[in-house]
Motif scaffolding. Structure first.
Motif, PDB file in Angstrom:
ATOM      1  N   HIS A 118       0.802  -1.223   0.000  1.00  0.00           N
ATOM      2  CA  HIS A 118       0.000   0.000   0.000  1.00  0.00           C
ATOM      3  C   HIS A 118       0.837   1.276   0.000  1.00  0.00           C
ATOM      4  CE1 HIS A 118      -3.821  -2.028   0.111  1.00  0.00           C
ATOM      5  NE2 HIS A 118      -3.271  -2.906   0.915  1.00  0.00           N
ATOM      6  N   VAL A 176     -10.453   5.664  -9.884  1.00  0.00           N
ATOM      7  CA  VAL A 176     -10.907   6.334 -11.114  1.00  0.00           C
ATOM      8  C   VAL A 176     -11.424   7.725 -10.768  1.00  0.00           C
ATOM      9  CG1 VAL A 176     -12.492   6.203 -13.080  1.00  0.00           C
ATOM     10  CG2 VAL A 176     -11.600   4.099 -12.051  1.00  0.00           C
ATOM     11  N   ASN A 178     -12.283  11.918 -12.697  1.00  0.00           N
ATOM     12  CA  ASN A 178     -12.417  12.687 -13.940  1.00  0.00           C
ATOM     13  C   ASN A 178     -11.059  13.277 -14.297  1.00  0.00           C
ATOM     14  OD1 ASN A 178     -14.798  12.765 -12.205  1.00  0.00           O
ATOM     15  ND2 ASN A 178     -15.778  13.866 -13.877  1.00  0.00           N
ATOM     16  N   GLY A 274      -5.700  16.872  -0.835  1.00  0.00           N
ATOM     17  CA  GLY A 274      -7.103  17.041  -1.229  1.00  0.00           C
ATOM     18  C   GLY A 274      -8.020  16.874  -0.028  1.00  0.00           C
ATOM     19  N   THR A 275      -7.763  15.840   0.750  1.00  0.00           N
ATOM     20  CA  THR A 275      -8.546  15.587   1.966  1.00  0.00           C
ATOM     21  C   THR A 275      -8.388  16.767   2.926  1.00  0.00           C
ATOM     22  OG1 THR A 275      -7.923  13.270   1.618  1.00  0.00           O
ATOM     23  CG2 THR A 275      -8.991  13.808   3.708  1.00  0.00           C
ATOM     24  N   ASP A 278     -10.556  19.850   1.994  1.00  0.00           N
ATOM     25  CA  ASP A 278     -11.939  19.719   2.470  1.00  0.00           C
ATOM     26  C   ASP A 278     -12.025  20.007   3.969  1.00  0.00           C
ATOM     27  OD1 ASP A 278     -12.878  19.156  -0.020  1.00  0.00           O
ATOM     28  OD2 ASP A 278     -13.640  17.150   0.435  1.00  0.00           O
ATOM     29  N   ILE A 360      -6.096   7.837   6.136  1.00  0.00           N
ATOM     30  CA  ILE A 360      -6.107   9.128   6.843  1.00  0.00           C
ATOM     31  C   ILE A 360      -7.454   9.788   6.576  1.00  0.00           C
ATOM     32  CG2 ILE A 360      -4.792  10.167   4.906  1.00  0.00           C
ATOM     33  CD1 ILE A 360      -4.122  11.641   8.182  1.00  0.00           C
TER      34      ILE A 360
ATOM     35  N   GLN B  22     -16.976   0.774 -10.566  1.00  0.00           N
ATOM     36  CA  GLN B  22     -16.474   1.533 -11.712  1.00  0.00           C
ATOM     37  C   GLN B  22     -17.583   1.801 -12.744  1.00  0.00           C
ATOM     38  OE1 GLN B  22     -12.552   0.152 -12.386  1.00  0.00           O
ATOM     39  NE2 GLN B  22     -12.379   1.192 -14.356  1.00  0.00           N
ATOM     40  N   TRP B  34     -18.869  14.641 -11.301  1.00  0.00           N
ATOM     41  CA  TRP B  34     -17.507  14.338 -10.847  1.00  0.00           C
ATOM     42  C   TRP B  34     -17.583  13.000 -10.124  1.00  0.00           C
ATOM     43  CZ3 TRP B  34     -13.246  17.344 -11.892  1.00  0.00           C
ATOM     44  CH2 TRP B  34     -13.502  18.603 -12.432  1.00  0.00           C
ATOM     45  N   ILE B  35     -16.633  12.145 -10.373  1.00  0.00           N
ATOM     46  CA  ILE B  35     -16.712  10.800  -9.795  1.00  0.00           C
ATOM     47  C   ILE B  35     -15.388  10.346  -9.178  1.00  0.00           C
ATOM     48  CG2 ILE B  35     -18.589   9.943 -11.251  1.00  0.00           C
ATOM     49  CD1 ILE B  35     -15.350   8.733 -12.376  1.00  0.00           C
ATOM     50  N   GLN B  36     -15.512   9.430  -8.254  1.00  0.00           N
ATOM     51  CA  GLN B  36     -14.352   8.666  -7.753  1.00  0.00           C
ATOM     52  C   GLN B  36     -14.817   7.227  -7.599  1.00  0.00           C
ATOM     53  OE1 GLN B  36     -13.189  10.300  -3.973  1.00  0.00           O
ATOM     54  NE2 GLN B  36     -11.759  11.761  -4.869  1.00  0.00           N
ATOM     55  N   SER B  37     -14.014   6.296  -8.057  1.00  0.00           N
ATOM     56  CA  SER B  37     -14.290   4.887  -7.816  1.00  0.00           C
ATOM     57  C   SER B  37     -12.982   4.254  -7.374  1.00  0.00           C
ATOM     58  CB  SER B  37     -14.784   4.227  -9.104  1.00  0.00           C
ATOM     59  OG  SER B  37     -14.696   2.822  -8.985  1.00  0.00           O
ATOM     60  N   PHE B  38     -12.980   3.705  -6.182  1.00  0.00           N
ATOM     61  CA  PHE B  38     -11.713   3.128  -5.701  1.00  0.00           C
ATOM     62  C   PHE B  38     -11.962   1.940  -4.792  1.00  0.00           C
ATOM     63  CE2 PHE B  38     -11.914   5.373  -1.537  1.00  0.00           C
ATOM     64  CZ  PHE B  38     -12.840   6.362  -1.845  1.00  0.00           C
ATOM     65  N   GLU B  40     -10.672  -1.031  -1.980  1.00  0.00           N
ATOM     66  CA  GLU B  40      -9.733  -1.240  -0.878  1.00  0.00           C
ATOM     67  C   GLU B  40      -9.050  -2.569  -1.177  1.00  0.00           C
ATOM     68  OE1 GLU B  40     -11.136  -1.631   3.398  1.00  0.00           O
ATOM     69  OE2 GLU B  40     -11.033   0.524   3.056  1.00  0.00           O
ATOM     70  N   TYR B  41      -7.770  -2.535  -1.405  1.00  0.00           N
ATOM     71  CA  TYR B  41      -7.087  -3.767  -1.781  1.00  0.00           C
ATOM     72  C   TYR B  41      -6.571  -4.499  -0.555  1.00  0.00           C
ATOM     73  CZ  TYR B  41      -7.045  -2.732  -6.742  1.00  0.00           C
ATOM     74  OH  TYR B  41      -7.407  -2.505  -8.037  1.00  0.00           O
ATOM     75  N   GLY B  42      -6.854  -5.785  -0.497  1.00  0.00           N
ATOM     76  CA  GLY B  42      -6.244  -6.597   0.544  1.00  0.00           C
ATOM     77  C   GLY B  42      -5.294  -7.546  -0.151  1.00  0.00           C
ATOM     78  N   ARG B  62     -12.300  16.367  -3.943  1.00  0.00           N
ATOM     79  CA  ARG B  62     -10.906  16.561  -3.531  1.00  0.00           C
ATOM     80  C   ARG B  62     -10.475  15.549  -2.475  1.00  0.00           C
ATOM     81  NH1 ARG B  62     -11.020  22.893  -2.154  1.00  0.00           N
ATOM     82  NH2 ARG B  62     -12.322  21.971  -0.531  1.00  0.00           N
ATOM     83  N   THR B  63     -11.411  15.147  -1.640  1.00  0.00           N
ATOM     84  CA  THR B  63     -11.024  14.251  -0.552  1.00  0.00           C
ATOM     85  C   THR B  63     -10.557  12.908  -1.107  1.00  0.00           C
ATOM     86  OG1 THR B  63     -11.733  13.263   1.521  1.00  0.00           O
ATOM     87  CG2 THR B  63     -13.341  13.281  -0.249  1.00  0.00           C
ATOM     88  N   HIS B  64      -9.622  12.289  -0.403  1.00  0.00           N
ATOM     89  CA  HIS B  64      -9.209  10.933  -0.769  1.00  0.00           C
ATOM     90  C   HIS B  64      -9.309   9.996   0.426  1.00  0.00           C
ATOM     91  CE1 HIS B  64      -7.488  12.930  -4.397  1.00  0.00           C
ATOM     92  NE2 HIS B  64      -8.008  11.855  -4.929  1.00  0.00           N
ATOM     93  N   GLU B  65     -10.191  10.348   1.353  1.00  0.00           N
ATOM     94  CA  GLU B  65     -10.389   9.419   2.474  1.00  0.00           C
ATOM     95  C   GLU B  65     -11.403   8.354   2.050  1.00  0.00           C
ATOM     96  OE1 GLU B  65     -12.162  11.221   5.977  1.00  0.00           O
ATOM     97  OE2 GLU B  65     -13.799  12.073   4.842  1.00  0.00           O
ATOM     98  N   PRO B  66     -11.355   7.181   2.665  1.00  0.00           N
ATOM     99  CA  PRO B  66     -12.390   6.179   2.385  1.00  0.00           C
ATOM    100  C   PRO B  66     -13.750   6.735   2.786  1.00  0.00           C
ATOM    101  CG  PRO B  66     -10.591   5.229   3.674  1.00  0.00           C
ATOM    102  CD  PRO B  66     -10.388   6.713   3.662  1.00  0.00           C
ATOM    103  N   VAL B  68     -16.828   7.258   4.838  1.00  0.00           N
ATOM    104  CA  VAL B  68     -17.086   7.030   6.264  1.00  0.00           C
ATOM    105  C   VAL B  68     -18.588   6.883   6.513  1.00  0.00           C
ATOM    106  CG1 VAL B  68     -16.753   7.958   8.580  1.00  0.00           C
ATOM    107  CG2 VAL B  68     -15.047   8.420   6.816  1.00  0.00           C
TER     108      VAL B  68
END
Lengths: 389, 189
Positions: A118, A176, A178, A274-275, A278, A360, B22, B34-38, B40-42, B62-66, B68
């Motif tokens: 990771h 993924v 935009n 980015g996080t 926000d 995070i 996806q 606007w989209i995000q598709s991600f 969680e890899y184990g 903008r956020t990249h947190e999972p 919640v």
């Protein structure tokens, strides 16, 4: 005109490579190779680019083949991550001294041991002192644009240094988003073709690359490398101005987000920025004056400009996604260095977070901001975000 | 719709949740979002529990947190709920839980302890009948868009065709579309 596409960060890097159309891409085609090369190999197979791909037997060989191709005069690229970067390190370290403008996208992931696939920045931070230009990207869009910028800077005659373009492993590389892809014609005109003054296949003008240089000249050659790094700082801005004619965006050394009247600021690289933006918006709405500085160009590091941007902030937290064992964390050390020249320095706090892909959250960044606003800092002792108690 | 709409999918590796996430994101993308598709890899073992996320927004993400506090949770295999807190962060007032099962929503409420809106669908049954494999992802999306309107059926159909035509051929793509529509009709509250 531009086209909006749903792309992963890895695909965004490959999309830039499609437009850059390198002569040679060498890669070791299994883990820890990234989906960047997987996607790019499809472009090659479909005849969309005229790149020669060289499948090799290891990451060490991948960078060796890239060096050979670049020395021969080709625009040569490679991509890697984590253990792959570690394995090719010997050759990676030689590239700046050879003055080869190789561009390499890096998917930042943890280093063993323990085994982990990771995101963190341990891989790239290990290479921060060896002379590559390093640009960090927040999202897939920045990956795409930074790739174009990197080629332009690396191949500039006043620079001729290799460049890495970083993206966060999985979070960006496999997510993924935009992505606005700009017109092929315009981008191709921007990156142009590599036009080296000297190259090995130019048999009419033979020259030696990678000779022995003992105490007589080694030092002098390294001094020239440092001069090239200084030039890279200037060329980064020049290339950015040119790219902005296509994209309409700006390419500063770092992004300042609501810093001007901030009573506390966080400095953080890559996707976490980015996080954090926000988080800043949420806290600003509650009347808390917080801001963010997101470095983009990490090598060469823009000390003076960072100092100017941060000099009036009373307290600053620096979030690192790697540890420099036994020393201040890499980004924290740079920020601390940048502020040294000030008569009245901000208070500082080092935070370590997210190693080995530990998530995070905004709530954690908010907690750090609250700590900073309260003035509760221990500048000589790092704190850990998200660590099990 | 909320400013940022968030969907979390719990599945087992091999059930197609990553593609599902996806496909949903790409359908929203086609509708100008606007989209995000991600994911969680184990460790990548078939059958291991996976989590996939989709964010859909009118504004730049903008956020990249999972995720919640999801608006919707899709559970592709009820067995996962024994070890993974699948309804974590899901509001009982506004949240929606959709489960791939032949059991009733009342049963799901009992076993998960979640007392918000619950919908069930035998997505595996639909997939087995039409495709002969346990690939519940497309039927689960059919249920999702019936319950939420997050994207239109037509857009999702287009995206599925684009994605799978070259890979699977026309017959299987049509079966997938059939599964999508069947799920759209069959999901029960």
């Amino acid at each position: 005109m531009s086209t909006l596409k749903p792309l992963t960060g890895a695909q965004a890097a490959a999309e830039a490579m499609r437009q850059i159309n390198p002569d040679v891409v060498a890669a070791y085609p299994i883990t820890p190779q990234t989906p960047i090369v997987e996607q790019f190999a499809q472009f090659v197979a479909n005849g969309i680019v005229d790149t020669k791909t060289i499948p090799v037997e290891s990451e060490h060989s991948a960078m060796s083949a890239t060096v050979g191709a670049s020395a021969a005069g080709a625009r040569a690229m490679c991509a890697t991550s984590s253990q792959g970067l570690a394995l090719m390190w010997e050759v990676v370290a030689a590239v700046p001294g050879l003055r080869l403008p190789i561009v390499m996208p890096i998917v930042d992931r943890a280093l063993s041991a323990p085994i982990n696939i990771h995101c963190d920045h341990s891989d790239v931070m290990g290479t921060a002192t060896i002379g590559w230009i390093q640009i960090f990207s927040e999202n897939a869009q920045e990956v795409y644009e930074n790739m174009l910028l990197a080629v332009k800077i690396a191949e500039d005659k006043d620079v001729l240094l290799p460049a890495m373009v970083m993206q966060d492993g999985f979070i960006i590389s496999h997510g993924v988003e935009n992505v606005e892809v700009f017109d092929d014609d315009k981008v191709k005109a921007f990156v142009g073709e590599r036009n080296p003054d000297r190259y090995l296949l130019d048999v009419d003008h033979p020259y030696t690359i990678g000779p022995l240089a003992l105490p007589d000249y080694y030092f002098e050659i390294k001094r020239q490398q440092e001069e090239a790094m200084k030039n890279a700082k200037r060329v980064y801005i020049e290339a950015g101005k040119e790219l902005s004619k296509i994209t309409g965006k700006t390419y500063p050394y770092f992004e300042s987000y609501k810093l001007d009247d901030a009573e506390a600021a966080i400095v953080v690289l890559s996707s976490t920025a980015g996080t954090a933006k926000d988080t800043v918006d949420k806290m600003r709405a509650e009347g808390k004056k917080v801001g963010l500085l997101k470095p983009k160009l990490f090598r060469p590091f823009p000390y003076k400009e960072v100092r100017e941007a941060l000099k009036n902030i009373p307290v600053i937290g620096v979030l690192d996604r790697s540890i420099a064992f036994g020393a201040y964390a890499p980004l924290y050390a740079e920020i601390r260095n940048a502020l040294f020249e000030l008569d009245k320095r901000p208070k500082l706090q080092s935070y370590i977070f997210g190693l080995g892909g530990k998530d995070i959250f905004k709530s954690q960044i908010e907690k750090a901001f609250d700590e900073l606003l309260s003035g509760d800092v221990t500048p000589e002792e790092e704190r850990y975000i998200g660590l099990r108690g | 719709m909320k400013e940022v709409y968030e969907v979390r999918m719990h599945a087992r590796a091999g059930q197609g949740a990553k593609s599902g996430s996806q496909l949903l994101a790409e359908a929203a993308f086609k509708q100008g979002k606007w989209i995000q598709s991600f994911p969680e890899y184990g460790s990548e073992r078939r059958g291991a529990p996976t989590v996939s996320y989709t964010r859909i927004s009118d504004k730049q993400l903008r956020t990249h947190e999972p995720i919640v506090n999801p608006d919707v949770v899709l559970v592709f295999d009820l067995g996962i709920a024994k070890t993974v807190p699948v309804t974590k962060g899901l509001s009982e007032e506004t949240g929606i839980l959709i489960v791939n099962t032949n059991k009733s929503p009342e049963y799901i409420k009992k076993v998960t302890g979640f007392n918000g809106k619950v919908y069930t669908l035998d997505a595996t049954g639909i997939s087995l009948k039409l495709l002969g494999i346990d690939a519940p992802n497309v039927p689960m999306l059919g249920a999702l868009i019936k319950v939420t309107d997050v994207v239109s059926l037509e857009t999702l159909e287009t995206v599925i065709k684009e994605h799978f035509l070259a890979k699977l051929g026309e017959e299987k793509v049509n079966k997938n579309i059939e599964g999508l529509k069947k799920a759209y009709e069959e999901v029960t509250k």
